[in-house]
Design a protein around this motif. Sequence first.
Motif, mmCIF file in Angstrom:
data_model
loop_
_atom_site.group_PDB
_atom_site.id
_atom_site.type_symbol
_atom_site.label_atom_id
_atom_site.label_comp_id
_atom_site.label_asym_id
_atom_site.label_seq_id
_atom_site.Cartn_x
_atom_site.Cartn_y
_atom_site.Cartn_z
ATOM 1 N N ALA A 318 54.224 63.214 84.603
ATOM 2 C CA ALA A 318 55.033 62.887 83.431
ATOM 3 C C ALA A 318 55.746 61.550 83.619
ATOM 4 O O ALA A 318 55.863 60.748 82.680
ATOM 5 N N ALA A 319 56.230 61.298 84.845
ATOM 6 C CA ALA A 319 56.875 60.016 85.130
ATOM 7 C C ALA A 319 55.888 58.864 84.993
ATOM 8 O O ALA A 319 56.207 57.811 84.424
ATOM 9 N N ALA A 320 54.684 59.057 85.510
ATOM 10 C CA ALA A 320 53.654 58.025 85.373
ATOM 11 C C ALA A 320 53.320 57.784 83.904
ATOM 12 O O ALA A 320 53.124 56.644 83.472
ATOM 13 N N LEU A 321 53.278 58.860 83.120
ATOM 14 C CA LEU A 321 52.997 58.739 81.687
ATOM 15 C C LEU A 321 54.015 57.824 81.009
ATOM 16 O O LEU A 321 53.654 56.926 80.234
ATOM 17 N N ILE A 322 55.291 58.039 81.310
ATOM 18 C CA ILE A 322 56.351 57.222 80.715
ATOM 19 C C ILE A 322 56.208 55.761 81.130
ATOM 20 O O ILE A 322 56.302 54.840 80.304
ATOM 21 N N GLU A 323 55.956 55.536 82.416
ATOM 22 C CA GLU A 323 55.893 54.156 82.902
ATOM 23 C C GLU A 323 54.625 53.436 82.451
ATOM 24 O O GLU A 323 54.625 52.219 82.265
ATOM 25 N N ILE A 324 53.548 54.169 82.265
ATOM 26 C CA ILE A 324 52.343 53.553 81.695
ATOM 27 C C ILE A 324 52.625 53.107 80.262
ATOM 28 O O ILE A 324 52.223 52.015 79.839
ATOM 29 N N ALA A 325 53.333 53.959 79.517
ATOM 30 C CA ALA A 325 53.705 53.584 78.146
ATOM 31 C C ALA A 325 54.560 52.319 78.150
ATOM 32 O O ALA A 325 54.364 51.413 77.324
ATOM 33 N N ARG A 326 55.497 52.234 79.093
ATOM 34 C CA ARG A 326 56.350 51.048 79.179
ATOM 35 C C ARG A 326 55.511 49.805 79.512
ATOM 36 O O ARG A 326 55.708 48.727 78.949
ATOM 37 N N THR A 327 54.564 49.968 80.429
ATOM 38 C CA THR A 327 53.722 48.843 80.838
ATOM 39 C C THR A 327 52.873 48.342 79.674
ATOM 40 O O THR A 327 52.731 47.134 79.461
ATOM 41 N N ILE A 328 52.311 49.273 78.908
ATOM 42 C CA ILE A 328 51.442 48.877 77.799
ATOM 43 C C ILE A 328 52.236 48.189 76.695
ATOM 44 O O ILE A 328 51.805 47.173 76.140
ATOM 45 N N THR A 329 53.412 48.716 76.373
ATOM 46 C CA THR A 329 54.202 48.086 75.305
ATOM 47 C C THR A 329 54.679 46.694 75.702
ATOM 48 O O THR A 329 54.897 45.839 74.838
ATOM 49 N N GLY A 330 54.836 46.453 77.004
ATOM 50 C CA GLY A 330 55.314 45.147 77.445
ATOM 51 C C GLY A 330 54.221 44.233 77.945
ATOM 52 O O GLY A 330 54.508 43.127 78.436
ATOM 53 N N GLY A 331 52.964 44.671 77.834
ATOM 54 C CA GLY A 331 51.872 43.884 78.385
ATOM 55 C C GLY A 331 50.961 43.306 77.324
ATOM 56 O O GLY A 331 51.365 43.083 76.173
ATOM 57 N N VAL A 332 49.719 43.073 77.728
ATOM 58 C CA VAL A 332 48.722 42.506 76.824
ATOM 59 C C VAL A 332 48.414 43.517 75.723
ATOM 60 O O VAL A 332 48.097 44.674 76.019
ATOM 61 N N PRO A 333 48.517 43.139 74.451
ATOM 62 C CA PRO A 333 48.208 44.090 73.372
ATOM 63 C C PRO A 333 46.777 44.608 73.497
ATOM 64 O O PRO A 333 45.852 43.857 73.818
ATOM 65 N N LEU A 334 46.609 45.891 73.239
ATOM 66 C CA LEU A 334 45.295 46.519 73.325
ATOM 67 C C LEU A 334 44.668 46.623 71.938
ATOM 68 O O LEU A 334 45.369 46.774 70.936
ATOM 69 N N ASP A 335 43.344 46.552 71.902
ATOM 70 C CA ASP A 335 42.637 46.640 70.625
ATOM 71 C C ASP A 335 42.866 47.991 69.960
ATOM 72 O O ASP A 335 43.181 48.076 68.775
ATOM 73 N N ARG A 336 42.651 49.038 70.724
ATOM 74 C CA ARG A 336 42.808 50.388 70.195
ATOM 75 C C ARG A 336 44.238 50.885 70.392
ATOM 76 O O ARG A 336 44.971 50.389 71.247
ATOM 77 N N SER A 337 44.585 51.890 69.637
ATOM 78 C CA SER A 337 45.873 52.546 69.824
ATOM 79 C C SER A 337 45.821 53.418 71.071
ATOM 80 O O SER A 337 44.747 53.820 71.529
ATOM 81 N N THR A 338 46.989 53.704 71.623
ATOM 82 C CA THR A 338 47.099 54.597 72.775
ATOM 83 C C THR A 338 48.021 55.743 72.398
ATOM 84 O O THR A 338 49.155 55.526 71.969
ATOM 85 N N LEU A 339 47.517 56.956 72.532
ATOM 86 C CA LEU A 339 48.288 58.160 72.213
ATOM 87 C C LEU A 339 48.769 58.784 73.514
ATOM 88 O O LEU A 339 47.961 59.101 74.394
ATOM 89 N N PHE A 340 50.076 58.951 73.642
ATOM 90 C CA PHE A 340 50.668 59.549 74.836
ATOM 91 C C PHE A 340 51.102 60.976 74.508
ATOM 92 O O PHE A 340 51.831 61.200 73.538
ATOM 93 N N ILE A 341 50.648 61.926 75.326
ATOM 94 C CA ILE A 341 50.990 63.329 75.093
ATOM 95 C C ILE A 341 51.504 63.949 76.388
ATOM 96 O O ILE A 341 50.803 63.955 77.406
#
Length: 413
Positions: A318-341
Motif C-alpha cells: 500500500a505504501a508503494a502504491l501511494i509513492e508510485i502515484a506520487r512519482t507518476i503525478t510528478g514525472g513524465v506524463p503518461l499516454d494512458r491513464s493510471t488507475l490506483f486501487i
Amino acid sequence: MMFHKEHPSLKSGMSYLIIRLSAVFTYSLLAIVPVHAQQTTCPVPQSGSDAIAHIRYLADDRLEGREVGTAGARCAAEYIAAQFSSIGLEPAGEGNSFFQPFPIRKGAALGADNTLEVAGQRYNLESEWVPLGFSATRRLEAPLVYGGYGLSRTNGTEDPYAHLDLSGKIVVVEWGDPDSLHGESLRADPHFKTIFAEDRDAAGIIVLLPEGWSPRHPDDETRATLGIPVAVVHAKLANAIRAAANNQSVARLHTEIHTTTTEARNVVALVPGTHPMLRDEFVIVGAHYDHLGFGGEGSLAPDSHEVHNGADDNASGAAALIEIARTITGGVPLDRSTLFIAFTGEEKGLWGSGHFVKDPTVDLSKSVGMLNLDMVGRMDGDALTVFGFGTAQEWDQVVDDANAELEQPLEVS
C-alpha cells in the motif's frame, strides 16, 4: 501481472512504470517498524510523506491489524484516500469519492429455532452441539448415514465414501483429515466437507469433534452461507451419534442462522493520461491494504490473539502504491491513464478485488494491464522478483526494457 491488449506505445510506458516501481521498492526496504500503542483510535499521521511513514501508520498497533470491516481497516482506507487526494489524484470510486463500499459478512447469530434430535434423544444447544456459522437455515428430518472423514481418496474404487449414497440423508463425518500431518488441512475444514457433501446431494451434515476440541461459535464466521444445515457435536456425544448413523437412525435437525454484515471499502483513484487517442485506456496498479487483525485462521500463529501488524503483508504494498502515484503525478506524463486501487478483504479470499471485477467503477474493457504489489517490504538476497510473468507475452519486452535502465535487474517468475 497481466495484459489485456497491446499497443505500440504500451511497452515503453509499462517499462517506465516498472522502473519507477523499482525505485520505490528499494526505498521502502529501509525500515519497517510498527508503532506500539494501547488505545483503539485512528492515529494522527506523523510528519513525513514517504514509504516508511506510510508503513509506520498502517502497521500501527492502534489499527489492530487492519482486518477487513473493522475500525482499523476504515482508518487505513481513510489514510490512503487522504494521501491520494493530497498527491492530486482524481477520485474514481463511487459518488465522486475515493471509496468503493460494499457489504461483507461480519458474522452470524443463532436464531430461536435450533434443534438436534437423534433417535428420539434431544441434545442441548451450545453445551452439546451448535450449528456452524455457514449453515443454511433449514428444518430437516432425515435418516443418518455414516461417512467416515467425509473425504474421498484418490483411488475411488477402494473408497467407500465415494460410493456412499448421501442423497436426502444427513451425513455424519469425523473432524480432520487422516492423510494430513496432525489431521489438519484444507480438506479437514468442515466448510470443505460440507461443500463436498452438498455436491453429493446430502440433506445435511453433522461433524463429530475429537477430544479436547470446542466448536467455533457462529458469531465470528465470515465465510459464505452454504446450501445445507451444518452442525458440530461435542466429543462426549460422538459415540452415540456415530452408532445412530451406522444404524441409519432418523434425526431431526433445525438450524436458524442470522447473518450479520458490515461495510468494507476499496480505495480507487485515477491519474488521467495525456494522449488524445489513448487516455481513455488505463493501466491498473493495485495492492491490498488489509491484514489479519488479531490473527487466528490464516495466521502463522493461529493460536495467538495479538495484533498482527502486517507491515510487509501488505502495508509495504500500500505504501508503494501511494509513492508510485506520487512519482507518476510528478514525472513524465503518461499516454494512458493510471488507475490506483487499494483493495480490502484480500486475506479473506480476494473479496475487494472480486467485488471490483463484478461491479467496477470504471469500464474494465478499457484496461490494458495490471501491476499488483504484494509484500514488497523485504528482499530475498539482492533480488527483486516480478511474479506472473507468464500471464501475457508482452511482459518479456517490458521487463527487458526496464532492466536495460536498472542498476539491479529484475528477476522474473
